[in-house]
Write a protein that holds these residues in place. Structure first.
Motif, PDB file in Angstrom:
ATOM      1  N   UNK A   1       0.861  -1.182   0.000  1.00 15.85           N
ATOM      2  CA  UNK A   1       0.000   0.000   0.000  1.00 15.85           C
ATOM      3  C   UNK A   1       0.889   1.220   0.000  1.00 15.85           C
ATOM      4  N   UNK A   2       0.339   2.362   0.336  1.00 13.87           N
ATOM      5  CA  UNK A   2       1.120   3.593   0.304  1.00 13.87           C
ATOM      6  C   UNK A   2       0.837   4.459   1.522  1.00 13.87           C
ATOM      7  N   UNK A   3       1.904   4.963   2.143  1.00 16.65           N
ATOM      8  CA  UNK A   3       1.742   5.893   3.258  1.00 16.65           C
ATOM      9  C   UNK A   3       1.072   7.177   2.786  1.00 16.65           C
ATOM     10  N   UNK A   4       1.264   7.510   1.511  1.00 17.45           N
ATOM     11  CA  UNK A   4       0.638   8.719   0.967  1.00 17.45           C
ATOM     12  C   UNK A   4      -0.883   8.619   1.018  1.00 17.45           C
TER      13      UNK A   4
ATOM     14  N   UNK B   1       7.031   8.720   6.516  1.00 20.70           N
ATOM     15  CA  UNK B   1       7.158   7.342   6.039  1.00 20.70           C
ATOM     16  C   UNK B   1       7.063   7.265   4.517  1.00 20.70           C
ATOM     17  N   UNK B   2       6.271   8.140   3.920  1.00 13.87           N
ATOM     18  CA  UNK B   2       6.169   8.164   2.460  1.00 13.87           C
ATOM     19  C   UNK B   2       7.520   8.521   1.834  1.00 13.87           C
TER      20      UNK B   2
ATOM     21  N   UNK C   1      13.407   3.741  -0.106  1.00 13.66           N
ATOM     22  CA  UNK C   1      13.478   2.281  -0.147  1.00 13.66           C
ATOM     23  C   UNK C   1      13.314   1.762  -1.565  1.00 13.66           C
ATOM     24  N   UNK C   2      12.356   2.334  -2.286  1.00 15.85           N
ATOM     25  CA  UNK C   2      12.083   1.867  -3.645  1.00 15.85           C
ATOM     26  C   UNK C   2      13.278   2.091  -4.562  1.00 15.85           C
TER      27      UNK C   2
END
Length: 371
Positions: free
Chosen positions: A124-127, A145-146, A152-153
């Motif tokens: 999922x996404x923090x955004x 975190x986003x 990380x990506x």
């Protein structure tokens, strides 16, 4: 000691896989979907003949079927701040050079990469979490975190997104792609339905899952029209109501049984990056009714495999599903077939395919013969 000449080649060269699973199952408290995903992934990879090590926050006292490398051995740590920020930094001491493949479900931004293949799974996404969270401190944390997700990506060999919506929030590289999460078909499969019409919900009352909305609609609109209707809520208990049953600390087998017995699965979430419970319900031969969110829309094929209803039309859709179940047989059948294409074997093999040492189905057969 085994005779080296008689040991199959694959056994002498088992793939060493590290799974970064800081969000992990616990025998003492309820954990989220990603924690169970990490455990099942490790189990499946071990079944396929891999030498699996799960890198976790805490130790685990039960039998797992694979190795565990806890970052905090002396005490159980449940603080989210520690998991998001302190644990990845502590994980910098891990030398991944001894592994053939690293698979990460998150919280790996500070860990040192090796030259080995590093797969980052985006659940999922923090955004999106920022957009659907009402607490300002939580929004601030998710925003940070986003940024760490972006870091990380960029460091991973390949990033596998759980949905098209999640992929749109990041700058994908040529090797990155969408790979839906799998469902355990040995656990989640069709079975006999309950005698009374029943709706199942799994989540939290007052989160984006909106369990309280469903419960209020059940009490005010559904129960008066269907007196014998039941609402099964897998969440922390709240005030009692006629026809409402709360479940806590269920095993996966017990949860799967509820999926099979329920006539409808409903999770009126405002946001799901993927929505694995929807897929588990489809695999159980249970009609899914949901409000539109990215995960529900994608998993339900924009309504082909289930029912998408607005907030205003949710109660009516649930009543219709309970009273006219035969009208939705085609959707349920199509959904079951769609769920069958999301197997653990296929997804785990996809992960392993990124490792040059993986020999595919032939290696699986050799490994099975040695166990």
């Amino acid at each position: 000691m085994e005779n080296m000449e008689t040991v199959p080649e694959f056994k002498l060269n088992r793939l060493r896989v590290a799974v970064i699973a800081l969000e992990f199952i616990s025998p003492r408290h309820r954990t989220g979907g990603v924690s169970h995903y990490n455990h099942r992934l490790c189990m499946k990879l071990a079944e396929m003949g891999c030498d699996v090590t799960a890198i976790t926050m805490n130790a685990y006292s039960g039998e797992l079927g694979y190795k565990l490398l806890p970052l905090f051995e002396d005490k159980e740590v449940t603080n989210r701040f520690v998991r998001y920020y302190m644990a990845p930094i502590k994980g910098r001491t891990i030398d991944f050079a001894d592994y053939d493949l690293v698979i990460s479900s998150g919280d790996d931004w500070a860990m040192r990469r090796s030259e080995k293949t590093w797969i980052r799974i985006m659940h999922g996404s923090a955004y999106r979490e920022v957009q659907h969270n009402k607490k300002w401190l939580r929004k601030l944390n998710l925003s940070l975190l986003y940024v760490l997700e972006l870091l990380s990506l960029r460091q991973s060999t390949v990033t596998l997104f759980n949905s098209k919506d999640t992929q749109t929030l990041y700058r994908s590289r040529l090797q990155d792609k969408v790979l839906h999460l799998p469902v355990d078909h040995q656990l989640f499969h069709p079975g006999e339905k309950a005698e009374d019409p029943a709706i199942l919900f799994v989540g939290a009352l007052d989160s984006r899952k909106r369990g309280r909305l469903l419960r209020d609609l059940f009490i005010s609109e559904i129960k008066p029209k269907i007196p014998n209707a039941k609402l099964w809520m897998v969440c922390y208990p709240d005030e009692p109501h006629e026809g409402v049953t709360y479940y806590q600390s269920l095993s996966t087998e017990q949860l799967a049984e509820l999926y099979r017995k329920a006539h409808i699965y409903c999770m009126p979430s405002t946001y799901e990056g993927f929505g694995l419970p929807y897929l588990e319900a489809l695999a159980s031969g249970t009609l899914v009714v949901s409000t539109p969110n990215p995960g529900a829309v994608e998993i339900l094929g924009e309504g082909q495999y289930g029912v998408l209803a607005s907030d205003e039309g949710l109660a009516s859709a649930l009543i219709d599903g309970l009273l006219s179940g035969d009208s939705f047989k085609d959707k349920v059948a199509d959904g079951l077939e769609w769920a069958r294409s999301h197997s653990w074997e296929a997804v785990a093999s996809e992960y392993l395919s990124y490792c040059p040492q993986w020999k595919g189905a032939g290696a699986m057969e050799t490994a099975g013969a040695t166990q």
